[in-house]
Design a protein around this motif. Structure first.
Motif, PDB file in Angstrom:
ATOM      1  N   GLN A 129      53.713  53.628  32.797  1.00  0.00           N
ATOM      2  CA  GLN A 129      52.769  53.067  31.840  1.00  0.00           C
ATOM      3  C   GLN A 129      52.257  51.707  32.292  1.00  0.00           C
ATOM      4  OE1 GLN A 129      53.322  53.691  27.743  1.00  0.00           O
ATOM      5  NE2 GLN A 129      54.474  55.561  28.002  1.00  0.00           N
ATOM      6  N   ILE A 130      53.071  50.961  33.016  1.00  0.00           N
ATOM      7  CA  ILE A 130      52.580  49.710  33.601  1.00  0.00           C
ATOM      8  C   ILE A 130      51.467  50.004  34.607  1.00  0.00           C
ATOM      9  CG2 ILE A 130      53.201  47.813  35.160  1.00  0.00           C
ATOM     10  CD1 ILE A 130      55.916  47.726  33.771  1.00  0.00           C
ATOM     11  N   PHE A 131      51.680  51.013  35.419  1.00  0.00           N
ATOM     12  CA  PHE A 131      50.658  51.370  36.414  1.00  0.00           C
ATOM     13  C   PHE A 131      49.387  51.870  35.743  1.00  0.00           C
ATOM     14  CE2 PHE A 131      48.849  54.760  39.178  1.00  0.00           C
ATOM     15  CZ  PHE A 131      48.284  53.914  40.121  1.00  0.00           C
ATOM     16  N   LEU A 132      49.532  52.754  34.757  1.00  0.00           N
ATOM     17  CA  LEU A 132      48.350  53.259  34.054  1.00  0.00           C
ATOM     18  C   LEU A 132      47.640  52.146  33.297  1.00  0.00           C
ATOM     19  CD1 LEU A 132      49.703  56.657  32.664  1.00  0.00           C
ATOM     20  CD2 LEU A 132      48.099  56.307  34.549  1.00  0.00           C
ATOM     21  N   GLY A 133      48.410  51.184  32.783  1.00  0.00           N
ATOM     22  CA  GLY A 133      47.794  50.086  32.057  1.00  0.00           C
ATOM     23  C   GLY A 133      47.026  49.138  32.943  1.00  0.00           C
ATOM     24  N   SER A 134      47.434  49.022  34.201  1.00  0.00           N
ATOM     25  CA  SER A 134      46.742  48.110  35.127  1.00  0.00           C
ATOM     26  C   SER A 134      45.674  48.811  35.964  1.00  0.00           C
ATOM     27  CB  SER A 134      47.759  47.459  36.070  1.00  0.00           C
ATOM     28  OG  SER A 134      48.459  48.434  36.819  1.00  0.00           O
ATOM     29  N   LEU A 135      45.672  50.137  35.966  1.00  0.00           N
ATOM     30  CA  LEU A 135      44.747  50.886  36.813  1.00  0.00           C
ATOM     31  C   LEU A 135      43.275  50.579  36.540  1.00  0.00           C
ATOM     32  CD1 LEU A 135      44.483  52.989  39.045  1.00  0.00           C
ATOM     33  CD2 LEU A 135      44.542  54.770  37.299  1.00  0.00           C
ATOM     34  N   PRO A 136      42.805  50.539  35.288  1.00  0.00           N
ATOM     35  CA  PRO A 136      41.377  50.237  35.069  1.00  0.00           C
ATOM     36  C   PRO A 136      40.957  48.872  35.603  1.00  0.00           C
ATOM     37  CG  PRO A 136      42.334  51.225  33.109  1.00  0.00           C
ATOM     38  CD  PRO A 136      43.473  50.917  34.026  1.00  0.00           C
ATOM     39  N   ILE A 137      41.815  47.860  35.465  1.00  0.00           N
ATOM     40  CA  ILE A 137      41.480  46.539  35.980  1.00  0.00           C
ATOM     41  C   ILE A 137      41.443  46.569  37.503  1.00  0.00           C
ATOM     42  CG2 ILE A 137      42.237  44.138  36.106  1.00  0.00           C
ATOM     43  CD1 ILE A 137      41.122  44.945  33.408  1.00  0.00           C
ATOM     44  N   ILE A 138      42.373  47.301  38.116  1.00  0.00           N
ATOM     45  CA  ILE A 138      42.378  47.422  39.573  1.00  0.00           C
ATOM     46  C   ILE A 138      41.103  48.103  40.054  1.00  0.00           C
ATOM     47  CG2 ILE A 138      43.566  48.486  41.526  1.00  0.00           C
ATOM     48  CD1 ILE A 138      46.174  48.173  40.003  1.00  0.00           C
ATOM     49  N   MET A 139      40.632  49.089  39.304  1.00  0.00           N
ATOM     50  CA  MET A 139      39.414  49.802  39.688  1.00  0.00           C
ATOM     51  C   MET A 139      38.168  48.939  39.478  1.00  0.00           C
ATOM     52  SD  MET A 139      40.304  53.579  38.121  1.00  0.00           S
ATOM     53  CE  MET A 139      38.696  54.218  38.580  1.00  0.00           C
ATOM     54  N   ALA A 140      38.183  48.057  38.489  1.00  0.00           N
ATOM     55  CA  ALA A 140      37.011  47.233  38.204  1.00  0.00           C
ATOM     56  C   ALA A 140      36.897  46.048  39.156  1.00  0.00           C
ATOM     57  CB  ALA A 140      37.070  46.730  36.759  1.00  0.00           C
ATOM     58  N   TYR A 141      38.021  45.599  39.699  1.00  0.00           N
ATOM     59  CA  TYR A 141      38.000  44.393  40.524  1.00  0.00           C
ATOM     60  C   TYR A 141      37.101  44.509  41.755  1.00  0.00           C
ATOM     61  CZ  TYR A 141      39.604  40.515  43.397  1.00  0.00           C
ATOM     62  OH  TYR A 141      39.654  39.395  44.179  1.00  0.00           O
ATOM     63  N   PRO A 142      37.108  45.612  42.524  1.00  0.00           N
ATOM     64  CA  PRO A 142      36.244  45.669  43.715  1.00  0.00           C
ATOM     65  C   PRO A 142      34.764  45.489  43.408  1.00  0.00           C
ATOM     66  CG  PRO A 142      37.897  47.396  43.806  1.00  0.00           C
ATOM     67  CD  PRO A 142      37.983  46.803  42.427  1.00  0.00           C
ATOM     68  N   PHE A 143      34.326  45.895  42.213  1.00  0.00           N
ATOM     69  CA  PHE A 143      32.923  45.752  41.870  1.00  0.00           C
ATOM     70  C   PHE A 143      32.557  44.300  41.551  1.00  0.00           C
ATOM     71  CE2 PHE A 143      34.088  50.125  40.821  1.00  0.00           C
ATOM     72  CZ  PHE A 143      33.097  50.824  41.482  1.00  0.00           C
ATOM     73  N   LEU A 144      33.548  43.479  41.195  1.00  0.00           N
ATOM     74  CA  LEU A 144      33.302  42.078  40.889  1.00  0.00           C
ATOM     75  C   LEU A 144      33.646  41.159  42.049  1.00  0.00           C
ATOM     76  CD1 LEU A 144      34.799  42.030  37.274  1.00  0.00           C
ATOM     77  CD2 LEU A 144      32.395  42.149  37.903  1.00  0.00           C
ATOM     78  N   GLN A 145      34.381  41.672  43.030  1.00  0.00           N
ATOM     79  CA  GLN A 145      34.857  40.835  44.118  1.00  0.00           C
ATOM     80  C   GLN A 145      33.710  40.259  44.938  1.00  0.00           C
ATOM     81  OE1 GLN A 145      37.040  42.907  47.099  1.00  0.00           O
ATOM     82  NE2 GLN A 145      37.964  41.077  47.986  1.00  0.00           N
ATOM     83  N   LYS A 146      32.601  41.000  45.080  1.00  0.00           N
ATOM     84  CA  LYS A 146      31.519  40.542  45.939  1.00  0.00           C
ATOM     85  C   LYS A 146      30.921  39.229  45.449  1.00  0.00           C
ATOM     86  CE  LYS A 146      28.043  43.362  43.538  1.00  0.00           C
ATOM     87  NZ  LYS A 146      27.006  44.405  43.702  1.00  0.00           N
ATOM     88  N   TYR A 147      31.044  38.942  44.137  1.00  0.00           N
ATOM     89  CA  TYR A 147      30.513  37.696  43.612  1.00  0.00           C
ATOM     90  C   TYR A 147      31.420  36.517  43.917  1.00  0.00           C
ATOM     91  CZ  TYR A 147      27.332  40.704  41.004  1.00  0.00           C
ATOM     92  OH  TYR A 147      26.388  41.629  40.645  1.00  0.00           O
ATOM     93  N   PHE A 148      32.711  36.788  44.178  1.00  0.00           N
ATOM     94  CA  PHE A 148      33.647  35.697  44.414  1.00  0.00           C
ATOM     95  C   PHE A 148      33.437  35.048  45.777  1.00  0.00           C
ATOM     96  CE2 PHE A 148      36.795  38.229  41.634  1.00  0.00           C
ATOM     97  CZ  PHE A 148      36.062  37.877  40.517  1.00  0.00           C
TER      98      PHE A 148
END
Length: 295
Positions: free
Chosen positions: A265-284
């Motif tokens: 459940q920890i993994f499933l709970g963090s999975l959406p954030i992990i998936m969203a991060y690459p799309f925002l990383q390019k701005y960093f």
């Protein structure tokens, strides 16, 4: 002789820098890999401490138990709805508050008064009971708005963004004013496009905050079907509230342990954030105002 010496030092610096970054990356990644390995391991192997970075006695029992409950998917939808409403609302209000507060006192005379009003909210809280009573009085309990509106203006994000706005070259705004642009046009046509790296970072902060919040869901949601995902996980992992489970779920429970269930459940709970991060990383990796003023 100076050129080879300088090149030698630069190469050693590059090696040390890359090595340091690799070590930091491993420190961040290895715990997550360990959690994933536990979630796919048998309860016996996890309890015995045999799981390191690779699953032992591979099984999907923990995930089957988690996915077999309709309440899990319902809470997932509530969390996604909370992010879909809360994140844009946070960004819009942060922009609207930070822009006037970033101006000089001569341009906005009451700037310090409003700045202190917002800053005090970071130091003092009205209290849990008044907060709950206010939401109850406005009939927001057991609705998605109870999870979104109380934190609609993240003051910490306002402080970050107004300091960012202050670094934007004033020549841009002055040129826009000369061309007849209003404050509203200047904000949305100049400041916001330039501030995409900062806004992407604040969006990630907001998404993580909404996704990880669990206490407000337990307190404000009377119907368990309205729990966000983290509140639902808290009731399963911490409170061990496993009432009304079916026969198949009871069989799956015999194949898992508390440790494997938490890991899955920890993994499933963090999975959406992990998936969203690459799309925002390019701005960093972009410069904040690099190239905004051309001479």
């Amino acid at each position: 002789m100076r050129v080879p010496n300088s090149r030698f030092r630069f190469e050693w610096f590059s090696v040390l820098n890359v090595s340091f970054l690799i070590i930091i990356s491993l420190i961040c990644i290895l715990p997550l890999i360990h959690i994933i390995a536990i979630s796919f391991s048998s309860s016996t192997a996890a309890a015995a401490g045999h799981v390191k970075l690779w699953p032992v006695d591979f099984t999907l029992a923990s995930y089957k138990f988690t996915a077999s409950r309709a309440a899990f998917w319902q809470s997932m939808l509530v969390s996604l709805e909370r992010i879909a409403i809360g994140t844009p609302l946070n960004l819009i209000l942060t922009i609207l508050v930070a822009f006037p507060l970033s101006k000089e006192t001569k341009a906005f005379r009451m700037r310090m008064v409003y700045a202190w009003i917002f800053f005090i909210t970071m130091l003092f809280h009205g209290g849990l009971i008044p907060w709950y009573s206010t939401l109850k009085q406005y009939n927001m309990l057991d609705t998605i708005w109870a999870l979104v509106l109380p934190g609609a203006v993240p003051v910490f994000s306002v402080v970050l963004l107004l300091n960012f706005f202050r670094e934007v070259p004033k020549e841009l705004e002055e040129a826009a004013v000369v061309d007849g642009a209003s404050y509203w046009t200047t904000l949305w046509k100049i400041y916001v496009p330039i501030s995409m790296p900062a806004l992407a970072t604040l969006a990630l902060f907001s998404m993580v905050e909404h996704w990880n919040s669990w206490f407000d869901g337990l307190l404000l949601m009377g119907d368990p079907s309205h729990y966000p995902l983290q509140s639902y996980i808290q009731t399963i992992v911490i409170q061990q509230n496993l009432t009304n489970i079916s026969r198949d779920e009871a069989i799956n429970m015999a194949l898992i342990s508390d440790r494997t269930l938490k890991a899955s459940q920890i993994f499933l709970g963090s999975l959406p954030i992990i998936m969203a991060y690459p799309f925002l990383q390019k701005y960093f990796v972009k410069g904040i105002v690099l190239g905004s003023v051309k001479g």
